[in-house]
Scaffold this motif. Sequence first.
Motif, PDB file in Angstrom:
ATOM      1  N   ALA A  17       0.799  -1.220   0.000  1.00  9.14           N
ATOM      2  CA  ALA A  17       0.000   0.000   0.000  1.00  9.14           C
ATOM      3  C   ALA A  17       0.832   1.271   0.000  1.00  9.14           C
ATOM      4  N   ALA A  18       2.057   1.183   0.500  1.00 12.49           N
ATOM      5  CA  ALA A  18       2.945   2.345   0.537  1.00 12.49           C
ATOM      6  C   ALA A  18       4.374   1.869   0.604  1.00 12.49           C
ATOM      7  N   TRP A  19       5.283   2.750   0.194  1.00 14.17           N
ATOM      8  CA  TRP A  19       6.691   2.385   0.174  1.00 14.17           C
ATOM      9  C   TRP A  19       7.539   3.641   0.223  1.00 14.17           C
ATOM     10  N   ALA A  20       8.794   3.488   0.632  1.00  9.43           N
ATOM     11  CA  ALA A  20       9.710   4.633   0.680  1.00  9.43           C
ATOM     12  C   ALA A  20      11.137   4.124   0.592  1.00  9.43           C
ATOM     13  N   ALA A  21      12.000   4.923  -0.034  1.00 10.39           N
ATOM     14  CA  ALA A  21      13.411   4.580  -0.201  1.00 10.39           C
ATOM     15  C   ALA A  21      14.266   5.730   0.297  1.00 10.39           C
ATOM     16  N   ALA A  22      15.339   5.394   1.010  1.00 11.68           N
ATOM     17  CA  ALA A  22      16.290   6.384   1.507  1.00 11.68           C
ATOM     18  C   ALA A  22      17.690   5.980   1.084  1.00 11.68           C
ATOM     19  N   GLY A  23      18.556   6.961   0.818  1.00  9.96           N
ATOM     20  CA  GLY A  23      19.908   6.647   0.357  1.00  9.96           C
ATOM     21  C   GLY A  23      20.912   7.716   0.756  1.00  9.96           C
ATOM     22  N   ALA A  72       1.497   6.490   3.921  1.00 13.10           N
ATOM     23  CA  ALA A  72       0.283   5.699   4.113  1.00 13.10           C
ATOM     24  C   ALA A  72      -0.700   6.373   5.056  1.00 13.10           C
ATOM     25  N   ASP A  73      -0.280   7.501   5.665  1.00  6.95           N
ATOM     26  CA  ASP A  73      -1.091   8.201   6.666  1.00  6.95           C
ATOM     27  C   ASP A  73      -1.497   7.246   7.780  1.00  6.95           C
ATOM     28  N   LEU A  74      -0.514   6.497   8.261  1.00  6.62           N
ATOM     29  CA  LEU A  74      -0.764   5.462   9.263  1.00  6.62           C
ATOM     30  C   LEU A  74       0.183   5.649  10.446  1.00  6.62           C
ATOM     31  N   PRO A  75      -0.332   5.807  11.652  1.00  6.54           N
ATOM     32  CA  PRO A  75       0.551   5.890  12.815  1.00  6.54           C
ATOM     33  C   PRO A  75       1.199   4.544  13.099  1.00  6.54           C
TER      34      PRO A  75
END
Length: 337
Positions: A17-23, A72-75
């Motif tokens: 439902a949601a994802w994120a990448a950091a580098g 995701a607007d999820l706590p």
Amino acid sequence: MARKKDTLLFDTPPVVAAWAAAGGKKESEGPLASDFDFLTQDAGFCEQGCENWEQAESLLQRRAAELCLRKADLPRTRVDIAFAGDLQAQCTASNYTMRELGIPFAGVYGACSTMAETLALAAVFAAGGMAERALALTSSHFCAAERQFRTPLEYGAKRPPTAQWTATAAGACLVRAHGTGVPVRSVTFGRVQDYAVHDINNMGAAMMPAAASTLLQYFAATGARPQDFDAIFTGDLGEVGSALLREQMAREGLPLDNHRDCGCLLYDTQGQDVQAGGSGAGCSAAVLCCKILPMLAAGQLRRVLFLATGALMSQTTFLQGESIPGIAHCVELGGAV
């Protein structure tokens, strides 16, 4: 949910439902830089109070998880379980991340295959009714990995052409049992393969047999063929392992004309001095979260296989002269719904 050999197929697919990448800095100079959710030029996170590379990796992983939940607007209190791992001894980067997040936590170690493994476990929990919302994440850090597995950076050892560059990167995915997102159609848990490779600077050759084995298991179980997919993404075989995989699958009568490797996508292998490409648990995780999933969500890809590979050695076993076993886990991802 049905099982066919080593593959679990979901009747009602859970969704990413949601994802994120950091580098880090190296990733900010690569071809996928604009696709990351977060990039830093300070891989040590000195301004955030980190005193060593290991702390910095944990902070990078936490940043990816927090960005994923924010999108995701999820706590975090509503996440049922998190599956996470990394390359540090005893998965300490993930342990300290979860100390801060306070989410129920199952630690996972699959070396560079960890993103596929955590994503597969999250999907199984969601599809089986054991979690409505599950987090899957992993990370790696160039400096932390070099210190643990090879030689201190200050030593200045020359890297051979078969070596790969451990990504300073992290990726996080939120898997839900229902809703809008990218469907997870099936998962295939791999079997350990060991073809007596001893060269710690040739991870692609060590991991390739596991990639081939898991692909063959998946195709045998499902009846699918490589041409049924828009792309088959491996991570992270690099240029050496990718060439070997294409040769092996052609011999099996299943040529991979649509194969792409995360280790060759994250960096410019000709211009960034990364030898054979990228590696590290964060490499395939970052490419999944900044490139593959967004393309699936946008309809630019319809159906893909995400096949992350890992070399299961430790510094101790390497110094004892052991060979390097490999593992690969496969996640089938469908189009957006």
